[in-house]
Scaffold this motif. Structure first.
Motif, PDB file in Angstrom:
ATOM      1  N   ARG A  38      44.501  38.079  49.100  1.00  0.00           N
ATOM      2  CA  ARG A  38      44.504  39.489  48.696  1.00  0.00           C
ATOM      3  C   ARG A  38      43.640  39.694  47.453  1.00  0.00           C
ATOM      4  O   ARG A  38      42.894  40.667  47.353  1.00  0.00           O
ATOM      5  CB  ARG A  38      45.948  39.918  48.409  1.00  0.00           C
ATOM      6  N   ARG A  39      43.706  38.767  46.505  1.00  0.00           N
ATOM      7  CA  ARG A  39      42.898  38.890  45.281  1.00  0.00           C
ATOM      8  C   ARG A  39      41.410  38.808  45.593  1.00  0.00           C
ATOM      9  O   ARG A  39      40.605  39.539  45.010  1.00  0.00           O
ATOM     10  CB  ARG A  39      43.293  37.816  44.280  1.00  0.00           C
ATOM     11  N   ARG A  75      37.475  42.510  54.301  1.00  0.00           N
ATOM     12  CA  ARG A  75      38.702  42.703  55.063  1.00  0.00           C
ATOM     13  C   ARG A  75      39.438  41.378  55.116  1.00  0.00           C
ATOM     14  O   ARG A  75      38.831  40.326  55.212  1.00  0.00           O
ATOM     15  CB  ARG A  75      38.397  43.139  56.504  1.00  0.00           C
ATOM     16  N   VAL A  89      39.918  39.568  48.479  1.00  0.00           N
ATOM     17  CA  VAL A  89      39.520  40.786  49.188  1.00  0.00           C
ATOM     18  C   VAL A  89      39.377  41.955  48.218  1.00  0.00           C
ATOM     19  O   VAL A  89      38.458  42.767  48.346  1.00  0.00           O
ATOM     20  CB  VAL A  89      40.535  41.114  50.307  1.00  0.00           C
ATOM     21  N   ASP A  90      40.245  42.038  47.248  1.00  0.00           N
ATOM     22  CA  ASP A  90      40.157  43.109  46.256  1.00  0.00           C
ATOM     23  C   ASP A  90      38.895  42.984  45.397  1.00  0.00           C
ATOM     24  O   ASP A  90      38.397  43.976  44.878  1.00  0.00           O
ATOM     25  CB  ASP A  90      41.393  43.122  45.361  1.00  0.00           C
ATOM     26  N   ALA A  91      38.373  41.780  45.256  1.00  0.00           N
ATOM     27  CA  ALA A  91      37.205  41.540  44.410  1.00  0.00           C
ATOM     28  C   ALA A  91      35.877  41.707  45.151  1.00  0.00           C
ATOM     29  O   ALA A  91      34.835  41.818  44.511  1.00  0.00           O
ATOM     30  CB  ALA A  91      37.280  40.135  43.812  1.00  0.00           C
ATOM     31  N   PRO A 113      33.537  43.922  47.599  1.00  0.00           N
ATOM     32  CA  PRO A 113      33.390  45.240  48.220  1.00  0.00           C
ATOM     33  C   PRO A 113      33.312  45.141  49.752  1.00  0.00           C
ATOM     34  O   PRO A 113      32.629  44.270  50.288  1.00  0.00           O
ATOM     35  CB  PRO A 113      32.075  45.766  47.647  1.00  0.00           C
ATOM     36  N   GLU A 114      34.016  46.011  50.420  1.00  0.00           N
ATOM     37  CA  GLU A 114      34.042  46.129  51.881  1.00  0.00           C
ATOM     38  C   GLU A 114      34.617  44.912  52.600  1.00  0.00           C
ATOM     39  O   GLU A 114      34.435  44.756  53.807  1.00  0.00           O
ATOM     40  CB  GLU A 114      32.649  46.451  52.429  1.00  0.00           C
TER      41      GLU A 114
END
Length: 54
Positions: A13-14, A23, A16-18, A20-21
């Motif tokens: 999750r970390r 998934r 993916v949050d970092a 851009p775009e």
């Protein structure tokens, strides 16, 4: 030093949050290498993600 498994449930999750775009397709019942543990499940998820427009 003792080997410690990573917290992939949190790390994914970390990451993916970092990015851009990005998934994240999570496989909670599988370990670090879902493509080797359950290739049919992994490939189905991969193909579905590639077929989904952004």
């Amino acid at each position: 030093m003792r080997a410690r498994p990573g917290r992939y449930d949190l790390l994914g999750r970390r990451v993916v949050d970092a990015i851009p775009e990005a998934r994240l397709i999570a496989f909670p019942d599988l370990g670090h290498s879902p493509q080797g543990q359950a290739p049919e499940v992994f490939h189905a998820a991969l193909l579905a993600a590639l077929a989904t427009p952004r």
